[in-house]
Scaffold this motif. Structure first.
Motif, PDB file in Angstrom:
ATOM      1  N   SER A  70      40.110  42.228  53.295  1.00 27.06           N
ATOM      2  CA  SER A  70      40.928  43.321  53.832  1.00 27.06           C
ATOM      3  C   SER A  70      41.309  43.093  55.287  1.00 27.06           C
ATOM      4  CB  SER A  70      40.183  44.655  53.714  1.00 27.06           C
ATOM      5  OG  SER A  70      39.118  44.727  54.651  1.00 27.06           O
ATOM      6  N   VAL A 134      36.737  50.964  45.902  1.00 24.72           N
ATOM      7  CA  VAL A 134      37.616  49.803  45.760  1.00 24.72           C
ATOM      8  C   VAL A 134      36.945  48.785  44.845  1.00 24.72           C
ATOM      9  CG1 VAL A 134      38.790  47.918  46.949  1.00 24.72           C
ATOM     10  CG2 VAL A 134      38.618  50.157  48.036  1.00 24.72           C
ATOM     11  N   ASN A 137      39.009  43.520  45.359  1.00 20.63           N
ATOM     12  CA  ASN A 137      40.048  43.339  46.370  1.00 20.63           C
ATOM     13  C   ASN A 137      40.230  41.849  46.652  1.00 20.63           C
ATOM     14  OD1 ASN A 137      41.829  44.804  48.317  1.00 20.63           O
ATOM     15  ND2 ASN A 137      40.699  43.535  49.779  1.00 20.63           N
ATOM     16  N   ALA A 145      46.126  43.963  43.774  1.00 20.21           N
ATOM     17  CA  ALA A 145      44.736  43.731  44.174  1.00 20.21           C
ATOM     18  C   ALA A 145      44.587  43.802  45.688  1.00 20.21           C
ATOM     19  CB  ALA A 145      44.227  42.385  43.642  1.00 20.21           C
ATOM     20  N   ASN A 146      45.285  44.758  46.284  1.00 16.62           N
ATOM     21  CA  ASN A 146      45.288  44.935  47.730  1.00 16.62           C
ATOM     22  C   ASN A 146      44.957  46.388  48.038  1.00 16.62           C
ATOM     23  OD1 ASN A 146      45.743  45.053  50.468  1.00 16.62           O
ATOM     24  ND2 ASN A 146      47.937  44.643  50.361  1.00 16.62           N
ATOM     25  N   ALA A 147      43.799  46.619  48.646  1.00 20.39           N
ATOM     26  CA  ALA A 147      43.370  47.986  48.938  1.00 20.39           C
ATOM     27  C   ALA A 147      44.269  48.660  49.967  1.00 20.39           C
ATOM     28  CB  ALA A 147      41.923  47.986  49.432  1.00 20.39           C
ATOM     29  N   ASN A 152      44.158  49.255  43.936  1.00 19.95           N
ATOM     30  CA  ASN A 152      42.759  49.164  43.501  1.00 19.95           C
ATOM     31  C   ASN A 152      41.847  50.059  44.346  1.00 19.95           C
ATOM     32  OD1 ASN A 152      42.928  47.759  45.887  1.00 19.95           O
ATOM     33  ND2 ASN A 152      41.754  45.991  45.188  1.00 19.95           N
ATOM     34  N   ARG A 153      42.431  51.075  44.952  1.00 19.24           N
ATOM     35  CA  ARG A 153      41.697  51.987  45.829  1.00 19.24           C
ATOM     36  C   ARG A 153      41.838  53.418  45.332  1.00 19.24           C
ATOM     37  NH1 ARG A 153      43.984  54.605  50.141  1.00 19.24           N
ATOM     38  NH2 ARG A 153      45.678  53.053  50.171  1.00 19.24           N
ATOM     39  N   PRO A 269      34.842  39.323  46.211  1.00 17.39           N
ATOM     40  CA  PRO A 269      35.063  40.731  45.923  1.00 17.39           C
ATOM     41  C   PRO A 269      34.148  41.272  44.843  1.00 17.39           C
ATOM     42  CG  PRO A 269      36.735  39.419  44.854  1.00 17.39           C
ATOM     43  CD  PRO A 269      35.877  38.469  45.633  1.00 17.39           C
TER      44      PRO A 269
END
Length: 269
Positions: A70, A134, A137, A145-147, A152-153, A269
């Motif tokens: 992240s 999450v 990530n 797949a990007n918080a 995925n959040r 992750p």
């Protein structure tokens, strides 16, 4: 009758004595001032080093708590941003659609939106409503797949416990984690070196797909007199960890102290 002459000093003798005393005083002051100035210089450098070290320690602490994959930096390298995840656990999952021995209970469903799931072991603290869960990530860029983007959040709702997470609304995570790991994200944090020489920590703002410098939120002053500031991050892979390189220089009263620090970060992750 003999006349006795009065004893005393002549004007010339007084002038000579005054000149000698002045020379001795000047030499003495020069000899005393040098160690005093040296001590003041040492104290000033120590204060600068302490300010830079405290700023580096604060940034490093948040980096080590960052959600894997992240971390991102601004184009000019003067800002670094991350999602802080103070704790993580393992959710109950399935194997090819069939509950495993670890999947007895409320299993996290990836085939449809799910509102709650159990954890295999208790978390160190109860997740608070408004925090985020999450799963898997993989990147800080793009929309998958990007918080930061939010696919995925999921927002955590009320009623969660140390062994169970309730979501504020049913949510479908796009990808399961190979290790069944779920992270509890507390907040987004950005460190930024401004043009006025101030290093600030920004927090309390909503995550966004694109990095905004500075973000809209609260800010706290970390250091002043910043003359050099550089943040770099190299993402890791399956064989090596990610690496954050931090460079910071603080200048005050003609003195400068520079620090360089590298922080190795897990990226699984």
């Amino acid at each position: 009758m003999r006349t006795r002459l009065a004893a005393g000093f002549s004007l010339i003798e007084l002038v000579v004595v005054i000149v000698l005393i002045g020379v001795l005083a000047t030499v003495s002051v020069a000899l005393i001032r040098q160690p005093i100035d040296a001590s003041a210089d040492v104290q000033r450098r120590a204060r600068l080093a302490d300010a830079a070290d405290q700023a580096m320690a604060r940034i490093s602490r948040d980096l080590r708590l960052a959600l894997p994959n992240s971390i991102r930096t601004s184009v000019d390298g003067r800002a670094i941003e991350m999602l802080v995840a103070p704790m993580a656990g393992r959710y109950r999952g399935t194997l090819r659609g069939t509950p495993t021995a670890e999947g007895v209970g409320d299993v996290l469903d990836f085939a449809a939106a799910d509102a709650s799931f159990d954890l295999l072991a208790p978390l160190p603290a109860i997740p608070a409503a408004g925090q985020w869960a999450v799963v898997y990530n993989l990147t800080a860029n793009g929309t998958q797949a990007n918080a930061w983007a939010g696919d995925n959040r999921a927002t955590i709702g009320s009623g969660s416990t140390a062994t169970r997470i309730n979501l504020a609304a049913p949510f479908q995570f796009p990808f399961p984690s190979p290790s069944q790991r779920v992270y509890v994200v507390d907040q987004a944090v950005q460190y930024r070196c401004a043009s006025d020489g101030q290093l600030r920590r920004h927090a309390g703002y909503a995550p966004a797909t694109t990095m905004v410098v500075p973000p809209v939120g609260s800010s706290a002053l970390l250091a002043e007199g910043v003359s050099l500031c550089s943040f770099r991050f190299e993402a890791g892979n399956a064989s090596r960890q990610g690496l954050a390189a931090l460079s910071l220089a603080i200048t005050r009263d003609g003195e400068s102290v520079s620090l360089l620090k590298s922080v190795h970060l897990p990226n699984l992750p």
